[in-house]
Design an enzyme around this catalytic site. Structure first.
Site, PDB file in Angstrom:
ATOM      1  N   ASP A  94      -3.761  -3.742   2.270  1.00  0.00           N
ATOM      2  CA  ASP A  94      -2.720  -2.749   2.520  1.00  0.00           C
ATOM      3  C   ASP A  94      -2.104  -2.993   3.890  1.00  0.00           C
ATOM      4  O   ASP A  94      -2.798  -3.421   4.827  1.00  0.00           O
ATOM      5  CB  ASP A  94      -3.296  -1.330   2.500  1.00  0.00           C
ATOM      6  N   LYS A 156       3.765   1.540  -1.614  1.00  0.00           N
ATOM      7  CA  LYS A 156       2.796   2.627  -1.525  1.00  0.00           C
ATOM      8  C   LYS A 156       3.400   3.759  -0.730  1.00  0.00           C
ATOM      9  O   LYS A 156       4.026   3.534   0.316  1.00  0.00           O
ATOM     10  CB  LYS A 156       1.506   2.117  -0.880  1.00  0.00           C
ATOM     11  N   LYS A 185       2.150   2.590  -5.924  1.00  0.00           N
ATOM     12  CA  LYS A 185       0.894   3.272  -5.629  1.00  0.00           C
ATOM     13  C   LYS A 185       1.218   4.569  -4.904  1.00  0.00           C
ATOM     14  O   LYS A 185       1.942   4.569  -3.901  1.00  0.00           O
ATOM     15  CB  LYS A 185      -0.024   2.403  -4.776  1.00  0.00           C
TER      16      LYS A 185
END
Length: 223
Positions: A94, A156, A185
């Site tokens: 991430d 995300k 996400k």
């Protein structure tokens, strides 16, 4: 049809990155993952070797971030951290979009930053956080386009460090901008199965949830 606990677990990244989380908390997180078969665990970078070993032989992937929560590390620092994560055994990484650059309108630099991290992780999935809670709808749309241009595998929504939760509306804005080009996400304050289902209907395929909330959501789905 309501999502089952098993289905939700395979869409869930259980996250524990708080400042005070230590070895005991990581041991508990690993045990939770082994019992519930969540898709991945996301931890602070120091604990990567521990979760890699603890998850060996399971169907849960180890993962970690590679940047400060506002994404403002130097690009080479982010890329080094991402590459090192993979070397240590992470299956995913991430990052946070460089929000100060984004807010400054330096969009080419934002794309270069994302692309450098993607190059560092190679064929491993890269999830890029845009922190929707501090963006307007127009900025969410622009950020989604930049993440796609940078080559990340997921956009995300949030780190979960800000007080306002990710909303269904914000996911809808991402979905409209995305048009199916990148995985989504959702993370940050997701607490109910109703929210989960609405976001799935908008194209979300993964959820980042704090370890405590993950247990509550799975228990609710089981009921």
């Amino acid at each position: 049809m309501p999502i089952s606990a098993q289905e939700l677990a395979r869409m869930m990244d259980a996250t524990l990155t708080t400042t005070t989380a230590g070895v005991k908390e990581m041991e508990d997180l690993i045990a939770f993952a082994r019992e519930n078969h969540v898709y991945s665990l996301i931890t602070n970078r120091w604990f990567i070797p521990m979760i890699v070993e603890g998850l060996r032989g399971t169907d849960t992937l180890p993962g970690s971030g590679c940047s400060a929560t506002n994404g403002s590390d130097l690009t080479e620092v982010k890329a080094f951290a991402a590459r090192r994560n993979i070397e240590l055994g992470c299956a995913e990484c991430d990052m946070v979009m460089n929000i100060p650059l984004f807010k400054s309108g330096l969009y080419n630099e934002v794309v270069k930053d994302i692309r450098a991290v993607k190059d560092a992780v190679g064929d491993k999935p890269l999830k890029c956080i845009i922190e929707v809670g501090i963006l307007s709808d127009e900025e969410i749309t622009r950020a989604t386009e930049l993440v796609i241009e940078g080559g990340a595998d997921f956009v995300k929504t949030a780190t979960g460090k800000l007080p306002d939760p990710t909303t269904v509306h914000q996911v809808e804005v991402i979905s409209r901008a995305n048009r199916g080009r990148i995985a989504i996400k959702a993370a940050g304050g997701i607490r109910t199965l109703e929210t989960v289902q609405q976001m799935i209907d908008l194209g979300v395929s993964r959820f980042g949830v704090g370890s405590g909330s993950a247990a509550k959501l799975l228990a609710a789905a089981e009921r």
